[in-house]
Write an enzyme that holds these catalytic residues in place. Structure first.
Site, mmCIF file in Angstrom:
data_model
loop_
_atom_site.group_PDB
_atom_site.id
_atom_site.type_symbol
_atom_site.label_atom_id
_atom_site.label_comp_id
_atom_site.label_asym_id
_atom_site.label_seq_id
_atom_site.Cartn_x
_atom_site.Cartn_y
_atom_site.Cartn_z
ATOM 1 N N SER A 108 6.210 6.865 -27.525
ATOM 2 C CA SER A 108 5.066 6.149 -28.083
ATOM 3 C C SER A 108 4.584 6.889 -29.309
ATOM 4 C CB SER A 108 3.926 6.093 -27.069
ATOM 5 O OG SER A 108 2.712 5.745 -27.707
ATOM 6 N N TYR A 164 -1.524 9.897 -21.178
ATOM 7 C CA TYR A 164 -0.429 9.026 -21.620
ATOM 8 C C TYR A 164 0.386 9.715 -22.727
ATOM 9 C CZ TYR A 164 1.802 4.953 -23.810
ATOM 10 O OH TYR A 164 2.706 4.069 -24.356
ATOM 11 N N LYS A 195 4.377 10.934 -22.941
ATOM 12 C CA LYS A 195 5.297 10.407 -23.954
ATOM 13 C C LYS A 195 5.881 11.538 -24.810
ATOM 14 C CE LYS A 195 5.086 6.145 -22.658
ATOM 15 N NZ LYS A 195 6.265 5.529 -22.004
ATOM 16 N N ILE A 217 1.915 -2.620 -30.320
ATOM 17 C CA ILE A 217 2.711 -3.824 -30.079
ATOM 18 C C ILE A 217 1.874 -4.781 -29.225
ATOM 19 C CG2 ILE A 217 4.923 -4.696 -29.194
ATOM 20 C CD1 ILE A 217 5.224 -2.574 -31.447
#
Lengths: 246, 255
Positions: A140, A154, A158, A186
């Protein structure tokens, strides 16, 4: 469009967003697709929608945080389609919280799905993956410079995925290639609340002045799995409309 | 890429040639810049004309442009000529470059200037000439061919490596500037590729095997065709949300 006839994709997190788009894209390219997701009903519906005959699509309930589920899914995919050519672990969770407020439970849950989950399924798949196969992990933008406020857990997972993928490439070459995609913002259900509250700000910080579509990640995943990327391994492709440039 | 008009510099040989053929397969119209003397020096005399015959046989709309990027103004002229041949330019691939292996302290001023002129200054000219049309039309793809030397510079390629890094830096800058116009700018960094330029390294097969084995986790050199897929991704709608990226096609050598 890539040509994946006779190829088999195992994709996790296939019920929605990038996982779903990847499943649909590979199916269109001719691959057989095994869909794994916590939301068993949705992937079963997707399987039926893509291929009512069931000859090229199968699905299964899967909890990424459990090693036993990883084994069950890999076994089921091999049993159903005879092999695994491509592995794309997309299952992931994305909670919002400042680091000082992240609970132990929240931290461990994120690590469990986003990092342990990738490890479990990759470890399980390596011995049975076809020679010339490919793994594409989902990193990400949050893993790169600048971090991502409220996504410390998070982002950490990643970032770990980037390092894990590079080691995979070194350990598995030349038999299997391993790469990652780092999506920016996205249009997926996972970040829907972000889009609702900060959509304009996100778009204004993106040089292409729009959000990405899940299909725009799926096409890059397909490239990385295809023969067109036969010399690409250990790489992370940033697909973010220019919002972060390495 | 049907209906897209592409200029590929250094398009007569190796990676450039592979990109030309991939774009042709994808339906693009193509202008190919080449330098006849450079091709001759690599024992590839007539490479551009042979490629042209191949494209003609496939019915590909294309044209050759001979230009020596060591000469000021040839970059700009190449773009104008390509636009005249194709009626405009949607895609620009900067692949032409020169490489000279030499110890850093031995590099002469003339050699440094030659490399700077061909590997960087000409790129600036090409970009300055091609960008306005892309901005006006609201769509464009720019791809610079970089090198593993950006991240893993070889001691005997110091100037080459530095110029590739400079080109990438310029690319990021332009990626930011041009994104609002629908123009993406990306870089492709090949690792060890078996090209005409390094054919001298394959004369001794045993030595080449050692080079390949130690080059990357895949233990081999790439064929030029293995760079074309990445170029196609970055210049087509499949890569529509990618800009400012540096794609490493190195067999893992950048790790």
């Amino acid at each position: 469009m890539f040509e994946f006839a006779e190829k088999v994709l195992l994709v996790t997190g296939a019920a929605s967003g990038i996982g779903r788009a990847t499943a649909e894209y590979f199916f269109k390219c001719g691959a057989s697709v095994f869909l794994a997701d916590l939301n068993a009903n949705v992937v079963a519906e997707l399987a039926a929608k893509l291929d009512a005959t069931g000859s090229r699509v199968a699905s299964m309930k899967y909890d990424a945080g459990h090693a036993t589920d990883a084994k069950a899914v890999v076994d089921a995919c091999v049993s159903r389609f005879g092999k695994i050519d491509f592995l794309v672990p997309c299952a992931g969770i994305y909670d919002d919280n400042l680091i000082e407020n992240i609970s132990d439970e929240q931290w461990l849950r994120t690590i469990s799905v986003n990092l342990n989950g990738v490890f479990y399924i990759v470890r399980q798949a390596i011995p049975v993956m076809s020679d010339g196969g490919a793994i594409v992990n989902m990193a990400s933008q949050a893993a790169h410079l600048g971090g991502s406020i409220r996504h410390g857990h998070y982002g950490a997972t990643k970032g770990a995925i980037l390092a894990f993928t590079r080691t995979l490439a070194k350990e598995l070459g030349p038999r299997i290639r391993a790469n990652a995609v780092s999506p920016g913002s996205i249009e997926t259900p996972m970040i829907a609340r972000n889009i609702a509250t900060r959509g304009e700000e996100i778009v204004s910080r993106t040089p292409l002045r729009r959000l990405g579509k899940p299909e725009e990640i799926a096409s890059v995943v397909a490239f990385l799995c295809s023969d067109a990327a036969s010399f690409v391994t250990g790489e992370t492709i940033l697909v973010n409309g220019g919002s972060y440039m390495g | 890429m049907s209906g897209r008009r592409a200029l590929v510099t250094g398009g007569s040989l190796s990676i450039g040639r592979a990109i030309v053929l991939a774009f042709a397969d994808a339906g693009a119209d193509i202008a190919i810049q080449y330098a006849g003397t450079a091709d001759e020096a690599l024992k590839s005399e007539g490479a551009a004309q042979n490629l042209s015959k191949e494209l003609a046989g496939r019915g590909v709309r294309h044209g050759l442009i001979e230009a020596d990027f060591a000469i000021v103004g040839e970059g700009k002229r190449t773009v104008l000529e390509a636009e005249r041949l194709l009626g405009g330019l949607d895609v620009l691939v900067l692949c032409a470059s020169v490489q000279q292996r030499e110890a850093f302290v031995d590099i002469s001023a003339a050699e440094r200037e030659r490399q700077t002129r061909i590997n960087f200054d000409a790129s600036v000219e090409l970009l300055q000439a091609a960008v306005p049309g892309m901005q006006k039309r609201g769509w464009g793809r720019i791809l610079t061919i970089g090198s593993i030397n950006q991240t893993r510079p070889e001691p005997t390629l110091a100037i080459y490596a530095a110029l590739k890094s400079a080109q990438h830096n310029l690319g990021i800058n332009l990626a930011r500037q041009l994104a609002p116009y629908g123009v993406t700018v990306n870089n492709l960094s090949p690792g060890l590729v078996a090209t005409a330029r390094n054919s001298w390294r394959r004369v001794d097969a045993g030595q080449w095997q050692t080079i390949e084995r130690n080059a990357n986790p895949m233990g081999r050199a790439a064929r030029p065709e293995e760079m074309a897929g990445a170029a196609l991704l970055l210049c087509s709608d499949a890569g529509s949300f990618i800009t400012g990226a540096d794609l490493q096609a190195t067999g893992g050598a950048h790790l």
